[in-house]
Design an enzyme around this catalytic site. Sequence first.
Site, PDB file in Angstrom:
ATOM      1  N   LYS A   1     -14.335 132.238  19.538  1.00 25.59           N
ATOM      2  CA  LYS A   1     -13.475 133.099  18.729  1.00 25.59           C
ATOM      3  C   LYS A   1     -14.304 134.096  17.945  1.00 25.59           C
ATOM      4  CE  LYS A   1     -10.459 132.422  14.828  1.00 25.59           C
ATOM      5  NZ  LYS A   1     -10.323 131.495  13.768  1.00 25.59           N
TER       6      LYS A   1
ATOM      7  N   LYS B   1     -17.357 130.003  16.256  1.00 21.48           N
ATOM      8  CA  LYS B   1     -16.472 130.894  15.512  1.00 21.48           C
ATOM      9  C   LYS B   1     -17.310 131.797  14.625  1.00 21.48           C
ATOM     10  CE  LYS B   1     -12.807 130.850  12.076  1.00 21.48           C
ATOM     11  NZ  LYS B   1     -11.753 130.060  11.458  1.00 21.48           N
TER      12      LYS B   1
HETATM   13  C1  PBG Z   1      -8.610 129.514   9.759  1.00 24.20           C
HETATM   14  C2  PBG Z   1      -8.414 130.440  10.890  1.00 24.20           C
HETATM   15  C3  PBG Z   1      -8.557 131.845  10.943  1.00 24.20           C
HETATM   16  C4  PBG Z   1      -8.145 132.255  12.210  1.00 24.20           C
HETATM   17  C5  PBG Z   1      -7.809 131.099  12.916  1.00 24.20           C
HETATM   18  N1  PBG Z   1      -8.000 129.995  12.089  1.00 24.20           N
HETATM   19  C6  PBG Z   1      -8.952 132.806   9.886  1.00 24.20           C
HETATM   20  C7  PBG Z   1     -10.295 132.839   9.345  1.00 24.20           C
HETATM   21  O1  PBG Z   1     -11.226 132.143   9.758  1.00 24.20           O
HETATM   22  O2  PBG Z   1     -10.441 133.603   8.396  1.00 24.20           O
HETATM   23  C8  PBG Z   1      -8.060 133.661  12.699  1.00 24.20           C
HETATM   24  C9  PBG Z   1      -7.108 133.896  13.826  1.00 24.20           C
HETATM   25  C10 PBG Z   1      -6.775 135.327  14.065  1.00 24.20           C
HETATM   26  O3  PBG Z   1      -7.372 136.259  13.497  1.00 24.20           O
HETATM   27  O4  PBG Z   1      -5.873 135.563  14.874  1.00 24.20           O
HETATM   28  N2  PBG Z   1      -9.890 129.354   9.289  1.00 24.20           N
END
Ligand code: PBG
Length: 326
Positions: free
Chosen positions: A249, A196
């Site tokens: 992601k 991520k």
């Molecule tokens: C929680 C999380 C996030 C997303 C999924 N889980 C936000 C972040 O890391 O700031 C983002 C999902 C999206 O943008 O659709 N940490």
Amino acid sequence: MPDIIYRPRRTRRSAAMRDLVAQTDLSPHNLVQPLFVVSGSGIEQPIAALAGQSHLSPDRAARKARELHDAGVPALLLFGLPPEKDPVGSYAARADAPVQEAVRRIKDAVPEIVVICDLCLCEYTDHGHCGVVRPDGSVDNDATLPLLMQAAVSQAEAGADVIAPSDMMDGRVGAVRSALDETGFHETAILSYAVKYRSAFYGPFREAAGSAPREGDRSTYQMDYRNAREGLREAALDVAEGADMLLVKPGMPYLDVLAAVRAKVDLPVGAYHVSGEYAMLEAAAQRGWIDRDAAVTESLYAMRRAGADFIATYYALEWAQRGLCR
Ligand code: PBG
């Protein structure tokens, strides 16, 4: 001897021939629908930053689960907006929190649907970080792990099939696995957001989940987008710690990482087509600058082609219902 030259012969390919030789396909069963849940009942409040998506109370989330199941979408991913936030995100582990309540309602209404719970503190903390913050503003990785463990067990108790840690603390997959095993939830799976990146493409989500950090950013715990090899290390660590599935992601800007993880790991791998990607497609389509249906379908296929077994996308329900998956 004639020269042997490969000719693609595309001009001779009929639609049926193209289908016959297509390398990639896309069905509703490849999709996961994210849902945002709030407390209350009868609530279906559109989210401004994510046109077409809504904040749902648990009863409405259950209704949505029925629609997803009827359309052939096998799974949903829950995010919660708690009624109150505090420095340690206490609501994340409460049995009466919106997510836990929604899990129970969904499992009552549609037992067959796979319920995945996002596991992170950022929606629950008043400072908006994914972990506990020290007085100097830095995130305390190891102090965060027990809180994630409690929240994971609470989600499993509510009936979640899959726990999806998205916080990016080191060691969280192993910690969550042992917490689940010790409380008897051996069969609850872990979908790790293994890879991520710190990304500007989460902007609309943070508005939807009210989870933007009040100060600083997530660069000390999310990954640096200049690094691909680090993604493979993160993936290998999560496999070793007991993850059952991995997620990459964001999606489209990270197809190289997705393909590399797919090649290296034999667990199921998913892609998260995140909120900013959705917002770009929606904004351009609204202005008539792109053909919405074609551009979204092509985007979903791109992630499948790069190796995603499944895709978490805000388009899941619509694409399945409108038969746009083929
Ligand atoms: C929680 C999380 C996030 C997303 C999924 N889980 C936000 C972040 O890391 O700031 C983002 C999902 C999206 O943008 O659709 N940490």
